[in-house]
Design a protein around this motif. Structure first.
Motif, short mmCIF file in Angstrom:
data_model
loop_
_atom_site.label_atom_id
_atom_site.label_comp_id
_atom_site.label_asym_id
_atom_site.label_seq_id
_atom_site.Cartn_x
_atom_site.Cartn_y
_atom_site.Cartn_z
N UNK A 1 4.43 15.41 -10.36
CA UNK A 1 4.71 15.52 -11.80
C UNK A 1 3.68 16.35 -12.55
N UNK A 2 2.48 16.50 -11.99
CA UNK A 2 1.42 17.21 -12.72
C UNK A 2 1.17 18.60 -12.14
N UNK B 1 1.47 7.59 -6.16
CA UNK B 1 0.47 8.65 -6.30
C UNK B 1 1.07 10.01 -5.95
N UNK B 2 1.91 10.06 -4.92
CA UNK B 2 2.57 11.32 -4.55
C UNK B 2 3.49 11.78 -5.67
N UNK C 1 0.83 -1.20 0.00
CA UNK C 1 0.00 0.00 0.00
C UNK C 1 0.86 1.26 0.00
N UNK C 2 1.98 1.22 0.74
CA UNK C 2 2.85 2.39 0.80
C UNK C 2 3.45 2.71 -0.56
N UNK C 3 3.81 1.67 -1.32
CA UNK C 3 4.36 1.91 -2.66
C UNK C 3 3.31 2.54 -3.57
N UNK C 4 2.07 2.13 -3.43
CA UNK C 4 1.01 2.76 -4.21
C UNK C 4 0.86 4.24 -3.84
N UNK C 5 0.98 4.52 -2.55
CA UNK C 5 0.90 5.92 -2.11
C UNK C 5 2.08 6.72 -2.64
#
Length: 673
Positions: A516-517, A510-511, A503-507
């Protein structure tokens, strides 16, 4: 219908419904005309005789003409200068002159010497400094120039043209550059002495004589003082700066308490007859080891830099020759088996301090008796030197202060509780501790964080205390230290502990996507790949700091967000160029909030303690600001950027020249074969 009020000026036919409108009209149109004062009509006459024309009614009571209001008293800023070391002007013999005396006339010598003129100087500057043209290309350009002049002479029949260009070849160009006298200080070298009583089986590092290259510091400081570029960015005396509200403001070095206190100390120690009216010149040193070889990273240099506190912070940061390389300290190396040898460690530190003390010797006489020097405004002044500040990151501070790694170099707080109550370290206290506990094993090392074998170089100079001289370091302590190396890493560790790896890698992804945007906006920077790149610069950390909070707000608890927010408030406040009393209170308030909210990292299991020297240094910032002025004037980013022009570019040019010479030699050998 209400009667209208006429204007009392004969040439004016205007009428008004209200007295206020009449007053505005008179002030705007007839203010400068000296006529009868404007008066309201006698309305009682209109009541007694309704047939009377309103225009014929005379005033019944006087109406004073309005006077312009006094100009508002705008509060003014004020600078209160030191009463004794005032930087009074004098002649070349040291005799004081009246304040409004014009500076002596400039020298009649050509400003372009040793070059023949302005054109030759600018061509040399273009080829050597701006373009950095190779020796072969310089010779080719000069050959083409000579060919063109010969053809021009043949075509025009005029043989006044030179048969060669401005220079014969690159050697002629380099010779003239080396002969420049103004603003230069030649490099010298001294060597360490090898102990002749060493046993035959002594280590290799003990038998080597190390070279230290340096410049004459009195010449370097003289050149900085005489540089007319600093004419408008130069302070001749310590001062207290009060803003328009009457509150103290700290900006440049001379606005701090250190310069004022030491000026008073010099006056009391040396006497009014010797130093009254002289100009204090605070000497600022900086040292930082750097690597010049990009690929292998095995070539290291240890440059030592010098600046003076009279120059403003803006000039010191702007690369205007206010920071000068004055020496290259020796870097002893040995076999791996000696890496943790205490004798080798002590030897390196002793060589370090002995080298700096030797380089500074030429300044020592003028630390007690003033010398006459020319200043940027063209006037002469009697100046007295004083060791003022030392710019260094934490490892260098440990080296230069003789403090044990992990302890604070400014206070004597225990390394296990750096944020506990503690007094300021002083050189005098270190001497007392060495006398009391020296030679008793590891007592000084373990209980006081003092290396008893090291005598700081400052003990050889008057009024110098290395613990007092150590300045703040925004780059390595705050921007890259606390923010990039600590808070960001602690945030990731918290997410790993809270959500697990998957889950932390997914977060994290996302960060990174949010970073980047970031929309295009002045002052904001996009990170196309998030924060996943290896080489971080100070500018990278500053750019990430602006957009980090909104990127992680969804995933962190409120206390952690408040911790990050209070830290960033502290960071932005201490990076200001002008800091007043209100700003100083805001810095202390944000620091208290940060210390309160950072406990979330301890309660969540991320950290066991906060006894980290770089983070602990934040508590000393309010005091250091009052001592030295704004932190951006004494930051190690100044010496870091100076590495590029003073060390790295010359080294790469030398390597390039050696490579080209080697290739030319190989080509010549092949042709000869």
């Amino acid at each position: 219908m209400a009667p209208k009020i006429p204007c009392s000026f004969p040439s004016c036919i205007r009428t008004f419904k209200k007295n206020g409108d009449l007053t505005k009209h008179v002030n705007r149109v007839h203010h400068a005309v000296s006529l009868a004062p404007v008066q309201p009509p006698n309305f009682l006459q209109l009541i007694d005789d309704p047939t009377l024309d309103f225009e014929q009614v005379q005033p019944a009571f006087p109406f004073p003409s309005p006077s312009p209001p006094p100009p508002p008293q705008i509060p003014q800023e004020e600078k209160k200068f030191h009463p004794y070391l005032t930087g009074d002007i004098c002649d070349e013999q040291g005799n004081y002159l009246p304040p409004n005396t014009p500076p002596p006339p400039k020298s009649t010598e050509s400003p372009w010497s040793p070059f023949e003129g302005q054109a030759q100087f600018h061509l040399a500057d273009l080829l050597f400094r701006k373009v950095e043209m190779s020796q072969g290309n310089i010779d080719e350009l000069l050959d083409i120039w000579s060919l063109y002049e010969r053809q021009l002479a043949q075509t025009t029949g005029c043989h006044k043209h030179s048969s060669h260009g401005p220079f014969d070849n690159h050697k002629d160009l380099y010779r003239l550059i080396d002969n420049i006298v103004q603003g230069g200080a030649s490099w010298k070298c001294f060597q360490s002495v090898v102990d002749e009583s060493l046993p035959v089986n002594a280590s290799g590092w003990q038998k080597i004589s190390y070279q230290v290259w340096y410049r004459d510091l009195d010449t370097v400081v003289t050149n900085i003082l005489a540089n007319p570029e600093f004419r408008n960015d130069f302070d001749v005396a310590p001062y207290v700066h009060l803003d328009s509200a009457g509150k103290r403001t700290w900006a440049d070095f001379m606005s701090g308490n250190f310069a004022w206190r030491h000026a008073t100390q010099i006056y009391e120690e040396e006497g009014a007859a010797t130093v009254k009216g002289a100009m204090l010149v605070p000497v600022i040193l900086g040292a930082d080891k750097t690597t010049v070889s990009i690929a292998t990273g095995h070539v290291e240099y240890h440059p030592l830099y010098l600046s003076i506190g009279n120059v403003t912070n803006a000039s010191r940061r702007a690369h205007r020759n206010a920071v000068i390389p004055i020496g290259f300290l020796a870097i002893p190396k040995s076999d791996r088996k000696y890496d943790k040898d205490p004798n080798f460690r002590v030897f390196k530190k002793k060589l370090y301090h002995a080298s700096i003390a030797a380089i500074l010797q030429t300044l020592k006489p003028a630390m007690k008796i003033p010398v006459i020097r020319k200043c940027p405004d063209g006037h002469f002044r009697r100046v007295i030197y004083d060791l003022a500040a030392f710019i260094a990151d934490y490892p260098e501070q440990v080296y230069v202060s003789g403090v044990v790694q992990g302890w604070c170099c400014r206070c004597n707080a225990m390394f296990s509780d750096l944020d506990g109550t503690a007094d300021r370290r002083t050189q005098e206290l270190d001497e007392i501790l060495r006398e009391e506990y020296g030679g008793e094993g590891r007592t000084l090392w373990d209980n006081f964080g003092v290396d008893e074998h090291i005598t700081p170089f400052t003990e050889h100079f008057p009024r110098a205390d290395i613990h007092e001289m150590l300045s703040f370091d925004l780059l390595h302590q705050i921007i890259k230290g606390c923010f990039k190396d600590m808070l960001i890493d602690w945030t990731w560790e918290y997410l790993l502990l809270e959500h697990g790896d998957k889950k932390a890698n997914e977060i994290f992804d996302d960060i990174d996507h949010r970073l980047a945007v970031v929309p295009a906006f002045p002052g904001l920077r996009r990170f196309p790949h998030g924060r996943r790149f290896k080489q971080w610069t100070g500018n990278d950390s500053k750019a990430l700091m602006k957009i980090f909070l909104p990127a992680v707000a969804e995933y962190l608890p409120d206390e952690m967000m408040k911790c990050l927010s209070s830290f960033m408030d502290f960071c932005y406040l201490v990076r200001r160029s002008d800091i007043n009393e209100d700003t100083l209170k805001a810095i202390e308030s944000s620091l208290q909030a940060f210390h309160h909210y950072r406990e979330i990292f301890q309660t969540s299991g991320v950290r066991e303690h906060f006894s980290i020297p770089r983070m602990h240094s934040m508590v000393h910032y309010p005091l250091c600001i009052t001592e030295f002025g704004s932190p951006n004037g004494l930051c190690s980013s100044i010496t870091e950027s100076r590495h590029i022009t003073a060390v790295k570019k010359p080294w790469r040019c030398q390597r390039l020249s050696s490579s080209l010479l080697s290739q030319a030699s190989q080509s010549q050998d092949k042709r000869s074969e």
